[in-house]
Design an enzyme around this catalytic site. Structure first.
Site, PDB file in Angstrom:
ATOM      1  N   ARG A 148      55.790 -45.533  35.639  1.00 18.15           N
ATOM      2  CA  ARG A 148      55.479 -46.800  35.942  1.00 18.15           C
ATOM      3  C   ARG A 148      56.561 -47.623  36.058  1.00 18.15           C
ATOM      4  NH1 ARG A 148      51.143 -47.228  30.525  1.00 18.15           N
ATOM      5  NH2 ARG A 148      49.449 -46.027  31.613  1.00 18.15           N
ATOM      6  N   GLY A 203      46.247 -47.350  13.334  1.00 20.18           N
ATOM      7  CA  GLY A 203      45.951 -47.749  12.006  1.00 20.18           C
ATOM      8  C   GLY A 203      44.594 -47.212  11.557  1.00 20.18           C
ATOM      9  N   ARG A 228      57.464 -45.324  28.882  1.00 19.61           N
ATOM     10  CA  ARG A 228      56.172 -44.454  28.540  1.00 19.61           C
ATOM     11  C   ARG A 228      55.554 -44.198  29.679  1.00 19.61           C
ATOM     12  NH1 ARG A 228      51.031 -45.169  27.771  1.00 19.61           N
ATOM     13  NH2 ARG A 228      50.964 -47.446  27.825  1.00 19.61           N
ATOM     14  N   SER A 239      43.476 -49.657  35.456  1.00 16.68           N
ATOM     15  CA  SER A 239      44.038 -48.344  35.049  1.00 16.68           C
ATOM     16  C   SER A 239      44.862 -47.451  35.529  1.00 16.68           C
ATOM     17  CB  SER A 239      42.786 -47.478  34.335  1.00 16.68           C
ATOM     18  OG  SER A 239      43.419 -46.196  34.070  1.00 16.68           O
TER      19      SER A 239
END
Length: 667
Positions: free
Chosen positions: A338, A46, A464, A285
């Site tokens: 993942r 955005g 992803r 992370s």
């Protein structure tokens, strides 16, 4: 049921985006000043969209429910951003990034969108460097790279362990420049609660000022939804507690199809929960998997000794450690995607080898990396006979330079020093690949309404790859929407200002007001969080890392029951015309309760396993996800028909012309 038109351009995949840009309509700069655009959400997607559209000359209204765009959840993306620049000269290319992303998503993404993403990725890095984003650099001054899961090259650009924050500050500075010029009207502490459609086109929104409680009407010629993902449907997730599905769900109820809601990412490296009192989880992370090795003890007696605190992990000899990712996936090792890493951790913990009190944790160990880097540093310094203590100290300094803020965060939360003892990690809900269905131009099934970043379903398929969220958000905002939205707005240069006095605005505002008043007038006995936690438990237990037919059917019924009780027995204190966080939560949880049911329905209908969607009935002999390409090579897009759980399925068939459709393997 209809087949959706994705509006993918004709021609070779490497030329589709260029040819498309050459043929679409553009708006004269003088006419851009006559056109208004609303952007809902000011994270990376955005914020970059608002800054770019204002820079082009459009009048932009940007909304965020935070007190500043700097607090958007994009700051939590720590590890990096992918781009095919091949700085390491290790064989990377646009095609390889395209291939890795499609394969990483288990062949459930739209080829054309993914290729475009790979194609513009290099431009993103140049844009951000020009904005002053302090990417890490190597000894020669070039931008540094590291590896992430699911790939065999180093293409992830990073700024220590705070990449998302630095990229967001870059987008925020670009926004501020336009705010200063008056091209962006920034509406902080505002939440979109409905979309206004006039003559079939998105022409504005109804928003609530979260400080005063006032309902506001905002009109525009186009609306962009960039409000992030819906991971908080699970209650416990790595998302900020304010992250919600409301903007996306409200446009879904107005006619925007919701695609693949069951595609949700479970991140393998999160700090394990420590009790039922928690309200969120903390992500460590994925970049840590570059140097950290994941293991559990091989012997059950060692597991029990660790849980009883009679042994420490450093006491377990190397030969008694099960580096299970390296064992099962020798090619990719600790850098498998993942979804694969998460299921492998769950398998070990389900087998009884979890190393904390709840049995839901594995180790992420940096001792090997510390010693490796220490020896390298000692050799550079000419200290060829350095002691073990000296080598360890040198290695810890290297690790601190790469991951210091992440290690500090871990120690503050757990009171364990990860330089001296392995981190404990466990999978948790993180990112949502599903979202609002969009075509190649990022337009939803509502004309004039666009969705960008995590709010849309595009680009990632069923899983992803790490460091691709930032890439998609900035690609959509900086390099896709500025072209495609102009193609649509070129037909609006004579429309003039959209009036907020139209009956459609009045009707939408009344619906919102009635909804809010219902909650305030409901004399229930239970808090909003009571129902949210119950929903989250059902979602995690039965629609979480593994799903089966019986569990999904039970989940659907239980969610319906929770929703029925919610309407009867929720208590929301205060009034509407004031700062009222409980009222905010009530509307968000109402939407989560409807989304949760569709989520389970989507997971039930898709009887294959793919990526982050793992059906226990569909797995290979060695426990990997088993796709059914004959029956499920499509995007499942659900149309609102007026009642929760009664959505109508529409399909976008997926074709693979440039990548061979085959069983995914990381062995």
């Amino acid at each position: 049921m209809s087949v959706l038109d994705s509006k993918i351009p004709e021609g070779p995949i490497a030329q589709k985006w260029t040819n498309h840009k050459n043929k679409i309509n553009v708006v004269n700069p003088a006419n851009k000043r006559l056109i208004d655009v609303i952007v809902v959400g000011t994270g990376l997607a955005g914020g970059s969209a608002a800054a770019s559209l204002a820079e082009l000359g459009y009048n932009v209204k940007a909304l965020c429910f935070q007190d500043s765009p700097r607090r958007a959840h994009s700051i939590a993306a720590q590890g990096g951003i992918n781009a095919a620049k091949n700085y390491q000269n290790d064989g990377d290319s646009t095609y390889r990034l395209f291939y890795d992303t499609v394969k990483g998503g288990d062949y459930r993404a739209r080829e054309a969108n993914v290729y475009r993403l790979a194609e513009v990725s290099a431009n993103i890095i140049d844009q951000c460097v020009a904005q002053g984003v302090p990417f890490a650099r190597d000894y020669g001054g070039l931008l540094d790279n590291r590896s992430f899961g699911g790939v065999l090259v180093s293409r992830t650009f990073y700024a220590k362990g705070q990449t998302g924050q630095q990229l967001l500050l870059g987008a925020y500075s670009a926004m501020n420049r336009q705010i200063g010029k008056g091209k962006i009207q920034m509406l902080n502490r505002h939440e979109m609660l409905d979309l206004v459609i006039v003559d079939g086109k998105a022409r504005g929104i109804i928003a609530r000022n979260l400080v005063t409680g006032e309902l506001e009407r905002h009109s525009a010629h186009a609306v962009v939804i960039a409000s992030g993902g819906y991971g908080n449907v699970f209650f416990l997730s790595t998302n900020a507690m304010g992250s919600n599905v409301t903007a996306a769900w409200r446009i879904h109820r107005r006619g925007a199809y919701f695609a693949n809601p069951c595609y949700t990412q479970i991140h393998p490296t999160c700090i394990p929960r420590s009790g039922d009192y928690q309200s969120k989880l903390t992500l460590m992370s994925e970049s840590l998997r570059n140097d950290g090795r994941i293991w559990v003890p091989k012997k059950m007696e060692d597991v029990e000794a660790i849980r009883n605190k009679t042994k420490k992990p450093v006491d377990i000899p190397e030969e008694d450690r099960d580096y299970y990712l390296e064992r099962r996936y020798p090619s990719f090792g600790n850098l498998v995607p993942r979804d694969v890493a998460s299921r492998a951790a769950k398998e070990r913990c389900d087998a009884g080898f979890g190393v904390n009190e709840t049995g839901e944790a594995v180790y992420l160990d940096f001792s090997s990396a510390i010693m490796r880097y220490g020896h390298e540093k000692a050799n550079i310094l000419g200290e060829h006979d350095a002691s073990i203590e000296r080598v360890r100290a040198l290695g810890e300094a290297v690790i601190e330079a790469k991951y210091g803020n992440l290690f500090q965060m871990y120690e503050k939360i757990t009171d364990d020093n990860p330089y001296k003892t392995p981190m404990k990690i466990y999978p948790a809900v993180h990112y949502t690949m599903g979202g609002i269905w969009v075509d190649y131009n990022l337009m939803t099934t509502i004309e004039g309404c666009y969705a960008a970043g995590e709010a849309n379903f595009s680009d990632h398929g069923a899983n992803r790859l790490g460091a691709s969220a930032l890439m998609q958000g900035l690609a959509d905002g900086y390099f896709v929407l500025p072209y495609t939205i102009g193609d649509y707005l070129a037909h609006d240069i004579r429309t003039g200002k959209i009036s907020t006095d139209l009956p459609e605005f009045e009707a939408a505002e009344k619906e919102v007001r009635d909804r809010l008043e219902h909650f305030l007038n409901n004399k229930g006995t239970k808090s909003v969080d009571h129902f949210h936690k119950r929903l989250g438990k059902v979602m995690w237990d039965k629609v979480g890392m593994a799903r089966n037919e019986q569990g999904l059917k039970e989940a659907i019924e239980e969610i319906r029951q929770i929703r029925e009780e919610f309407y009867k027995d929720v208590f929301v204190p205060g009034t509407m015309n004031e700062f009222n966080p409980e009222l905010e939560k009530a509307t968000r949880v109402e939407d989560f309760l409807e989304l949760g049911e569709l989520f389970a329905i989507d997971a039930l209908h898709r009887t294959e396993s793919c990526g982050g969607h793992f059906r226990e009935e569909s797995q290979t002999e060695d426990g990997e996800a088993l796709r059914d390409d004959k029956h499920f090579a499509y995007v499942a897009a659900w149309k609102w028909t007026g009642e929760p759980g009664k959505q109508e399925l529409h399909k976008e068939e997926l074709t693979f012309n440039d990548i061979e459709l085959k069983q995914r393997s990381y062995k």
